[in-house]
Design a protein around this motif. Structure first.
Motif, PDB file in Angstrom:
ATOM      1  N   ARG A 150     -11.655  -1.015   4.066  1.00 46.15           N
ATOM      2  CA  ARG A 150     -11.107  -0.346   2.899  1.00 46.15           C
ATOM      3  C   ARG A 150     -12.255   0.308   2.127  1.00 46.15           C
ATOM      4  NH1 ARG A 150      -7.821  -5.286   0.519  1.00 46.15           N
ATOM      5  NH2 ARG A 150      -6.040  -5.396   1.938  1.00 46.15           N
TER       6      ARG A 150
ATOM      7  N   ASN B  13      -4.913   5.240  -0.587  1.00 42.20           N
ATOM      8  CA  ASN B  13      -5.551   4.143   0.143  1.00 42.20           C
ATOM      9  C   ASN B  13      -6.413   4.727   1.256  1.00 42.20           C
ATOM     10  OD1 ASN B  13      -3.707   2.157  -1.261  1.00 42.20           O
ATOM     11  ND2 ASN B  13      -2.196   3.287  -0.056  1.00 42.20           N
TER      12      ASN B  13
ATOM     13  N   LYS C 236       0.864  -1.182   0.000  1.00 44.62           N
ATOM     14  CA  LYS C 236       0.000   0.000   0.000  1.00 44.62           C
ATOM     15  C   LYS C 236       0.898   1.228   0.000  1.00 44.62           C
ATOM     16  CE  LYS C 236      -3.808  -2.355   0.231  1.00 44.62           C
ATOM     17  NZ  LYS C 236      -4.757  -2.369  -0.906  1.00 44.62           N
TER      18      LYS C 236
END
Length: 378
Positions: free
Chosen positions: A310, A234, A229
């Motif tokens: 997420r 993100n 990531k």
């Protein structure tokens, strides 16, 4: 005799310091042992009257004796593993060149980066210095940008912390009382840094029973992703819910929202939501201010369930009923993917009235210890 020993030592040092694992011109220095005394003891043959610097306990140090032929065995194994690593670094250099070319041409390099990460892990996972750091150095100090550290930390997480977390989530029925299931992808840790009591300053073990004063301020949340990531794209959502809030109208319980964060930008290295981040970005990422659980007298023990998600895209406005929060609908509406969770428990204690007063929650109610089977007619 002394000169002969020094010659052997120098020859051994030069042999072990001439390969790829000793070359930090292209490899990050975070892959080496930072403590020079410990590094010297690991790679050099110790005199008979000297004990390893890595052993801090005096009694253990006095009792330590090197295994027979350990130095010769270590040197031979090191050479074999390092030679194998050198062959992998030839492939790594080719992949880096290919990635650079594609990036210059504005082409997608995701697959190439995935290949690179895998080979970087294979090239370093037997490196004694990397293994030492993973085992004995505080994980918060490790360089999470390095795939090998993420892989080794993932293995440690899967061997213990993940098992404990999933056991507590299922034992305490966080699953399925809040969400139906969880496919964990991240190690979620919390601690309450406002505490000075040594019993409450460390990372909280999932399922712990905590007093109200210990959770009276927002927690520090660490979200360790093991997949790559990078950057600031993100985004994550964090929800703290209580599925055990008494509901007098139905003589049952309801779910209330106690903390809500959205659009939190994190990556492998910058992975902590703490006071400094909240002070800097609070208005942009907080859609529900932190309110601690404050169980009222004679109410059952309540669960503080923290979920990490997420996001597929940025979340704009939210207009949720915090007192009757439907976490499943919220997740579906915003297309969130659960990657980790945590839980602690609370019950009424002497610090509850003060915390309720601090947050303007009133004096609170006192429930009858005997619960009826019929709904209350109010």
């Amino acid at each position: 005799m002394l000169r002969s020993s020094l010659r052997v030592l120098k020859r051994r040092q030069s042999t072990l310091n001439s390969g790829i694992w000793s070359n930090f011109t292209e490899r990050p220095t975070s892959l080496q042992i930072q403590n020079e005394s410990i590094k010297k003891d690991i790679f050099n043959q110790l005199p008979q009257d000297q004990k390893p610097a890595s052993i801090l306990n005096y009694d253990e140090k006095q009792q330590y004796h090197s295994p027979i032929d350990i130095d010769e065995t270590f040197e031979m194994a090191y050479k074999i593993l390092e030679k194998d690593s050198e062959s992998k670094y030839k492939v790594i250099n080719k992949l880096k060149s290919a990635i650079e070319q594609k990036q210059n041409a504005n082409e997608d390099v995701t697959d190439l980066k995935d290949q690179l990460d895998k080979i970087l892990v294979d090239a370093e996972i037997e490196n004694p210095e990397v293994l030492y750091n993973t085992e004995f150095v505080n994980s918060e100090l490790l360089d999470k940008s390095q795939p090998v550290y993420r892989e080794l930390l993932k293995q440690k997480w899967q061997d213990y912390d993940l098992l404990v977390t999933m056991q507590r989530l299922e034992q305490l029925h966080v699953i399925p009382d809040t969400l139906p299931t969880l496919d964990p992808k991240a190690d979620v840790k919390i601690k309450f840094t406002h505490n000075t009591d040594s019993n409450f300053i460390d990372w909280v073990t999932p399922g712990s029973l905590l007093p109200a004063f210990a959770v009276s301020k927002p927690p520090t949340i660490q979200i360790q992703e093991f997949e790559r990531k990078e950057g600031k794209d993100n985004l994550y959502t964090i929800l703290l819910v209580n599925p055990d809030t008494p509901n007098l109208e139905t003589n049952s319980f309801k779910t209330t929202l106690h903390y809500g964060l959205k659009n939190v930008s994190l990556n492998n290295e910058d992975n902590t939501i703490d006071v400094s981040r909240i002070l800097k970005n609070g208005p942009k990422i907080t859609f529900s201010e932190y309110v601690p659980l404050t169980p009222e007298k004679n109410a059952p023990t309540q669960r503080a369930c923290l979920w990490v998600f997420r996001q597929d895209s940025k979340i704009d406005k939210t207009n949720e009923d915090k007192e009757n929060f439907d976490i499943r609908k919220f997740v579906d509406d915003h297309k969130l993917t659960a990657i980790g969770a945590h839980v602690w428990r609370q019950k009424f204690d002497r610090s509850v009235p003060k915390v309720r007063e601090e947050y303007g929650l009133g004096r609170g109610r006192v429930f009858d210890k005997i619960r009826g089977t019929e709904p209350l007619n109010l």
